[in-house]
Write an enzyme that holds these catalytic residues in place. Structure first.
Site, PDB file in Angstrom:
ATOM      1  N   SER A   1     -14.527   2.007   2.294  1.00 28.55           N
ATOM      2  CA  SER A   1     -16.020   1.532   3.325  1.00 28.55           C
ATOM      3  C   SER A   1     -15.626   0.275   4.098  1.00 28.55           C
ATOM      4  CB  SER A   1     -16.477   0.876   1.708  1.00 28.55           C
ATOM      5  OG  SER A   1     -16.583  -0.024   0.846  1.00 28.55           O
TER       6      SER A   1
ATOM      7  N   TYR B   1      -7.172  -4.658   6.800  1.00 30.26           N
ATOM      8  CA  TYR B   1      -7.089  -3.083   6.758  1.00 30.26           C
ATOM      9  C   TYR B   1      -8.465  -2.930   6.814  1.00 30.26           C
ATOM     10  CZ  TYR B   1      -7.959  -0.743   2.208  1.00 30.26           C
ATOM     11  OH  TYR B   1      -8.444  -0.004   1.356  1.00 30.26           O
TER      12      TYR B   1
HETATM   13  N1  LIG Z   1      -8.915   0.342  -4.750  1.00 31.32           N
HETATM   14  C1  LIG Z   1      -9.668   0.271  -4.371  1.00 31.32           C
HETATM   15  O1  LIG Z   1     -10.973  -0.088  -4.315  1.00 31.32           O
HETATM   16  C2  LIG Z   1      -9.840   0.994  -2.941  1.00 31.32           C
HETATM   17  C3  LIG Z   1     -10.785   1.945  -1.872  1.00 31.32           C
HETATM   18  C4  LIG Z   1     -11.194   2.509  -1.035  1.00 31.32           C
HETATM   19  C5  LIG Z   1     -10.316   3.114  -0.743  1.00 31.32           C
HETATM   20  N2  LIG Z   1      -8.740   3.032  -1.247  1.00 31.32           N
HETATM   21  C6  LIG Z   1      -7.576   3.789  -0.626  1.00 31.32           C
HETATM   22  O2  LIG Z   1      -7.102   4.501  -1.421  1.00 31.32           O
HETATM   23  C7  LIG Z   1      -5.979   5.095  -1.471  1.00 31.32           C
HETATM   24  C8  LIG Z   1      -4.894   4.244  -2.991  1.00 31.32           C
HETATM   25  O3  LIG Z   1      -4.896   2.961  -3.179  1.00 31.32           O
HETATM   26  P1  LIG Z   1      -4.996   2.885  -4.457  1.00 31.32           P
HETATM   27  O4  LIG Z   1      -6.207   1.598  -5.151  1.00 31.32           O
HETATM   28  O5  LIG Z   1      -4.791   4.086  -5.141  1.00 31.32           O
HETATM   29  O6  LIG Z   1      -3.736   2.141  -4.656  1.00 31.32           O
HETATM   30  P2  LIG Z   1      -2.377   2.023  -5.150  1.00 31.32           P
HETATM   31  O7  LIG Z   1      -1.539   1.177  -4.631  1.00 31.32           O
HETATM   32  O8  LIG Z   1      -2.626   2.381  -6.853  1.00 31.32           O
HETATM   33  O9  LIG Z   1      -1.428   3.895  -4.676  1.00 31.32           O
HETATM   34  C9  LIG Z   1      -1.181   3.896  -3.445  1.00 31.32           C
HETATM   35  C10 LIG Z   1       0.091   4.411  -3.505  1.00 31.32           C
HETATM   36  O10 LIG Z   1       0.437   4.371  -2.104  1.00 31.32           O
HETATM   37  C11 LIG Z   1       2.025   4.379  -2.452  1.00 31.32           C
HETATM   38  N3  LIG Z   1       2.713   3.555  -1.351  1.00 31.32           N
HETATM   39  C12 LIG Z   1       2.271   2.093  -0.929  1.00 31.32           C
HETATM   40  N4  LIG Z   1       3.855   2.258   0.747  1.00 31.32           N
HETATM   41  C13 LIG Z   1       4.349   3.447   0.754  1.00 31.32           C
HETATM   42  C14 LIG Z   1       4.451   3.850   1.959  1.00 31.32           C
HETATM   43  N5  LIG Z   1       4.679   3.253   2.675  1.00 31.32           N
HETATM   44  N6  LIG Z   1       5.198   5.633   1.467  1.00 31.32           N
HETATM   45  C15 LIG Z   1       4.382   6.138   0.414  1.00 31.32           C
HETATM   46  N7  LIG Z   1       3.985   6.068   0.023  1.00 31.32           N
HETATM   47  C16 LIG Z   1       3.680   5.071  -0.203  1.00 31.32           C
HETATM   48  C17 LIG Z   1       1.929   3.505  -3.204  1.00 31.32           C
HETATM   49  O11 LIG Z   1       3.394   3.487  -3.949  1.00 31.32           O
HETATM   50  C18 LIG Z   1       1.131   4.518  -4.842  1.00 31.32           C
HETATM   51  O12 LIG Z   1       1.634   5.180  -5.557  1.00 31.32           O
HETATM   52  C19 LIG Z   1      -5.316   3.698   0.110  1.00 31.32           C
HETATM   53  O13 LIG Z   1      -5.251   4.176   1.405  1.00 31.32           O
HETATM   54  C20 LIG Z   1      -6.314   2.956  -0.219  1.00 31.32           C
HETATM   55  O14 LIG Z   1      -6.576   2.050   1.275  1.00 31.32           O
HETATM   56  C21 LIG Z   1      -8.643   2.073  -2.321  1.00 31.32           C
END
Ligand SMILES: NC(=O)c1ccc[n+]([C@@H]2O[C@H](COP(=O)([O-])OP(=O)(O)OC[C@H]3O[C@@H](n4cnc5c(N)ncnc54)[C@H](O)[C@@H]3O)[C@@H](O)[C@H]2O)c1
Length: 295
Positions: free
Chosen positions: A148, A161
């Site tokens: 979002s 971001y």
């Molecule tokens: N957590 C939130 O509030 C939220 C909200 C909206 C969107 N997102 C999106 O959801 C997705 C997952 O994030 P999350 O919150 O689970 O975080 P997280 O850090 O728990 O998981 C992210 C994963 O990406 C991997 N990663 C990081 N850099 C990498 C690379 N260069 N190559 C391969 N893998 C890599 C990490 O090792 C990890 O396993 C992301 O795209 C994030 O932007 C998260």
């Protein structure tokens, strides 16, 4: 959710957080899954734990750095050598930018790292997998995880971001149109995690995977994401912690329904976007006041 038996899904960043929840939902639905993640120890642990529950033959891990094209190419080659197909490519890997800062205080290394993973990472995977998926001639999906923050409305102190996710959202729309225009049997969708509850993931601690050559250059980037403080505030306000496997199930349900935008509440997003559009129509800054999960 439909039966995905016989299909193959690749989930980038699937070792932890939202990606791991999605991997579990895919395994529940019968798919074989490959996790492509940069964090070897966590990847091994997730593959071992979920493999134990769902069958080791259905889940493998490939250490992959999505920000490097040669790494995503090697990942795609290994997936096709092992499975001969990929029906679902989930570009979920993402990083938070490594802190909060005013928009003018982000420096080249911050941009290279954040865009390298969040935007170029998805593009690298599309470049490695989509030609193979097209050659295979099967129906398939590319799902890019946006936010979002950037997808709908940006947060000023997380501009880097937000900009990466805005770029990813636009790129996904182009991808969907290109698939449709060329008559490909592929579809693209954009996923917005969220809805009810705080997403308890390690995004707050993304710096753990930051390459040393792209280290922070500016002291004004505050790396202190105090997740515990946010969590206490959310819980004190009657909020809850989201179920990450349920997030994955609702993503798969959205694909079943043929949606391009998969979010918990598209109706309220539509309302927000109408208010933004009204402001754009009269030449104003589009940002409208919103009570978000962090407030
Ligand atoms: N957590 C939130 O509030 C939220 C909200 C909206 C969107 N997102 C999106 O959801 C997705 C997952 O994030 P999350 O919150 O689970 O975080 P997280 O850090 O728990 O998981 C992210 C994963 O990406 C991997 N990663 C990081 N850099 C990498 C690379 N260069 N190559 C391969 N893998 C890599 C990490 O090792 C990890 O396993 C992301 O795209 C994030 O932007 C998260």
């Amino acid at each position: 959710m439909g039966d995905l038996t016989g299909t193959v899904a690749v989930v980038t960043g699937g070792a932890s957080g939202i990606g791991a929840g999605l991997v579990e939902a895919l395994l529940e639905a019968g798919a074989s899954v490959v996790i492509a993640d940069v964090e070897q120890a966590v990847l091994d642990e997730t593959v071992a734990t979920l493999g134990e529950r769902f069958g080791h033959e259905r889940l493998t891990g490939i250490v992959t750095d999505v920000s490097r094209a040669e790494s995503t190419e090697s990942c795609a080659r290994q997936v096709y050598e092992r499975h001969g197909r990929c029906n679902y490519l989930f570009n979920n890997a993402g990083v938070g930018g490594g802190g909060v800062a005013k928009p003018w205080n982000w420096t080249p290394n911050d941009w290279k790292w954040c865009f390298g993973v969040n935007l170029f990472g998805a593009a690298n995977c599309v470049g490695a997998f989509v030609p193979r998926m097209l050659d295979g001639g099967e129906e398939g999906w590319v799902v890019n995880t946006s936010s979002s923050n950037g997808g709908y409305q940006p947060m000023a102190d997380l501009a880097i971001y937000a900009a990466s996710k805005a770029g990813l959202t636009t790129y996904t729309e182009c991808l969907a149109n290109a698939f449709a225009e060329t008559g490909a049997k592929l579809h693209a969708a954009v996923f917005y995690p969220g809805g009810k509850g705080l997403l308890e993931t390690r995004l707050w601690n993304s710096g753990r995977n930051r390459p040393p050559e792209l280290a922070r250059e500016h002291p004004h980037v505050d790396p202190q994401w105090d997740y515990q403080q946010v969590k206490s505030r959310v819980l004190a306000n009657g909020g809850q912690i989201a179920d990450l496997v349920e997030q994955g199930r609702s993503l798969l349900h959205g694909l079943d329904e043929g949606r391009f935008i998969i979010a918990a509440d598209t109706a309220s997003v539509g309302e927000l976007m109408r208010r933004r559009a009204d402001r754009i129509g009269s030449g104003k800054l589009p940002t409208v006041e919103e009570k978000g999960v962090f407030s």
